[in-house]
Design a protein around this motif. Sequence first.
Motif, PDB file in Angstrom:
ATOM      1  N   ALA A  42       0.856  -1.188   0.000  1.00 57.31           N
ATOM      2  CA  ALA A  42       0.000   0.000   0.000  1.00 57.31           C
ATOM      3  C   ALA A  42       0.894   1.241   0.000  1.00 57.31           C
ATOM      4  O   ALA A  42       2.027   1.201   0.483  1.00 57.31           O
ATOM      5  CB  ALA A  42      -0.901  -0.011   1.234  1.00 57.31           C
ATOM      6  N   ALA A  43       0.377   2.326  -0.549  1.00 57.81           N
ATOM      7  CA  ALA A  43       1.186   3.544  -0.630  1.00 57.81           C
ATOM      8  C   ALA A  43       0.293   4.782  -0.563  1.00 57.81           C
ATOM      9  O   ALA A  43      -0.854   4.754  -0.981  1.00 57.81           O
ATOM     10  CB  ALA A  43       1.999   3.561  -1.925  1.00 57.81           C
ATOM     11  N   VAL A  44       0.879   5.848  -0.009  1.00 51.69           N
ATOM     12  CA  VAL A  44       0.241   7.168  -0.009  1.00 51.69           C
ATOM     13  C   VAL A  44       1.001   8.021  -1.015  1.00 51.69           C
ATOM     14  O   VAL A  44       2.229   8.050  -1.019  1.00 51.69           O
ATOM     15  CB  VAL A  44       0.279   7.804   1.399  1.00 51.69           C
ATOM     16  CG1 VAL A  44      -0.231   9.228   1.353  1.00 51.69           C
ATOM     17  CG2 VAL A  44      -0.521   6.961   2.384  1.00 51.69           C
ATOM     18  N   TYR A  66      -3.920   0.545  -2.561  1.00 54.93           N
ATOM     19  CA  TYR A  66      -3.944  -0.585  -1.636  1.00 54.93           C
ATOM     20  C   TYR A  66      -2.882  -1.622  -1.987  1.00 54.93           C
ATOM     21  O   TYR A  66      -2.423  -1.701  -3.127  1.00 54.93           O
ATOM     22  CB  TYR A  66      -5.325  -1.240  -1.652  1.00 54.93           C
ATOM     23  CG  TYR A  66      -6.432  -0.312  -1.247  1.00 54.93           C
ATOM     24  CD1 TYR A  66      -6.384   0.385  -0.036  1.00 54.93           C
ATOM     25  CD2 TYR A  66      -7.530  -0.093  -2.074  1.00 54.93           C
ATOM     26  CE1 TYR A  66      -7.399   1.249   0.338  1.00 54.93           C
ATOM     27  CE2 TYR A  66      -8.555   0.760  -1.705  1.00 54.93           C
ATOM     28  CZ  TYR A  66      -8.483   1.437  -0.498  1.00 54.93           C
ATOM     29  OH  TYR A  66      -9.485   2.289  -0.131  1.00 54.93           O
ATOM     30  N   ALA A  67      -2.516  -2.420  -1.002  1.00 54.81           N
ATOM     31  CA  ALA A  67      -1.565  -3.510  -1.216  1.00 54.81           C
ATOM     32  C   ALA A  67      -2.202  -4.576  -2.101  1.00 54.81           C
ATOM     33  O   ALA A  67      -3.383  -4.913  -1.933  1.00 54.81           O
ATOM     34  CB  ALA A  67      -1.150  -4.121   0.122  1.00 54.81           C
ATOM     35  N   ALA A  83      -5.313  -9.996  -6.179  1.00 57.83           N
ATOM     36  CA  ALA A  83      -6.159  -9.742  -5.015  1.00 57.83           C
ATOM     37  C   ALA A  83      -5.541  -8.591  -4.237  1.00 57.83           C
ATOM     38  O   ALA A  83      -4.324  -8.378  -4.285  1.00 57.83           O
ATOM     39  CB  ALA A  83      -6.251 -10.985  -4.141  1.00 57.83           C
ATOM     40  N   ASN A  84      -6.390  -7.865  -3.511  1.00 56.93           N
ATOM     41  CA  ASN A  84      -5.846  -6.780  -2.694  1.00 56.93           C
ATOM     42  C   ASN A  84      -6.085  -7.023  -1.209  1.00 56.93           C
ATOM     43  O   ASN A  84      -6.695  -8.021  -0.813  1.00 56.93           O
ATOM     44  CB  ASN A  84      -6.357  -5.409  -3.163  1.00 56.93           C
ATOM     45  CG  ASN A  84      -7.813  -5.145  -2.825  1.00 56.93           C
ATOM     46  OD1 ASN A  84      -8.430  -5.796  -1.979  1.00 56.93           O
ATOM     47  ND2 ASN A  84      -8.385  -4.152  -3.507  1.00 56.93           N
ATOM     48  N   ALA A 120      -9.612   0.126  -5.162  1.00 59.36           N
ATOM     49  CA  ALA A 120     -10.968  -0.171  -4.684  1.00 59.36           C
ATOM     50  C   ALA A 120     -10.953  -1.166  -3.529  1.00 59.36           C
ATOM     51  O   ALA A 120     -10.219  -2.143  -3.553  1.00 59.36           O
ATOM     52  CB  ALA A 120     -11.808  -0.725  -5.824  1.00 59.36           C
ATOM     53  N   ASP A 121     -11.812  -0.899  -2.532  1.00 61.50           N
ATOM     54  CA  ASP A 121     -11.893  -1.807  -1.384  1.00 61.50           C
ATOM     55  C   ASP A 121     -13.138  -2.692  -1.409  1.00 61.50           C
ATOM     56  O   ASP A 121     -13.391  -3.443  -0.480  1.00 61.50           O
ATOM     57  CB  ASP A 121     -11.792  -1.035  -0.062  1.00 61.50           C
ATOM     58  CG  ASP A 121     -12.880   0.015   0.107  1.00 61.50           C
ATOM     59  OD1 ASP A 121     -13.734   0.165  -0.799  1.00 61.50           O
ATOM     60  OD2 ASP A 121     -12.881   0.683   1.151  1.00 61.50           O
ATOM     61  N   THR A 122     -13.935  -2.624  -2.491  1.00 61.89           N
ATOM     62  CA  THR A 122     -15.048  -3.552  -2.705  1.00 61.89           C
ATOM     63  C   THR A 122     -15.103  -3.903  -4.189  1.00 61.89           C
ATOM     64  O   THR A 122     -14.554  -3.174  -5.041  1.00 61.89           O
ATOM     65  CB  THR A 122     -16.418  -2.961  -2.306  1.00 61.89           C
ATOM     66  OG1 THR A 122     -16.765  -1.919  -3.225  1.00 61.89           O
ATOM     67  CG2 THR A 122     -16.423  -2.448  -0.872  1.00 61.89           C
TER      68      THR A 122
END
Length: 197
Positions: A42-44, A66-67, A83-84, A120-122
Amino acid sequence: MEPCSCDTFVALPPATVGNRVIFGKNSDRLFDEVQEVIYCPAAVHNDLGKRFKCTYIEVDQVPETYAVVLSRPAWLWGAEMGANEHGVCIGNEAVWGREDISKEEALLGMDLVRLGLERADTAEKALDVIVDLLEKYGQGGNCAEGEEFSYYNSFLIADRNEAWILETSGKYWAAERVQAFHNNQDCPGASRREELR
């Protein structure tokens, strides 16, 4: 005819034992093409407005990515599947339709897989990310190393709660929510696809 297939499948509760989500993919890429499994943390990204290069073109960076764990051909930026950290999984297959396939360099379907996972987280948000990028940048360019081979893409996108099928042709797209289970399959070349049906 030799068997060939590039499949992604998903099974969702209640079609699975223990209310598990099952997601998998196999590939029909060239036998001598190097496939890497890589991890990207993951990175900002503080420098908003900065662009970065995917396989062929540059796109705008987002504040946070995201990672991800990716399976990808070593020569390109994107991935065939991955996959994340939030449990979103995406795989893609080639699709052919009536529209001519663009040879002009744009985003590859494999770039869109990686971008969807990183942003995306979903599953539904990943679908939105891919559609937005598709509409903004388009898709096209050579999808193979050492030979000319271009195609449009179908995506199977899943998370712990739901899954989506996303079919594309150029900048056009259609999506459908998966009910219980689904299998995306392709075989290179429209004539060979017809022989399999």
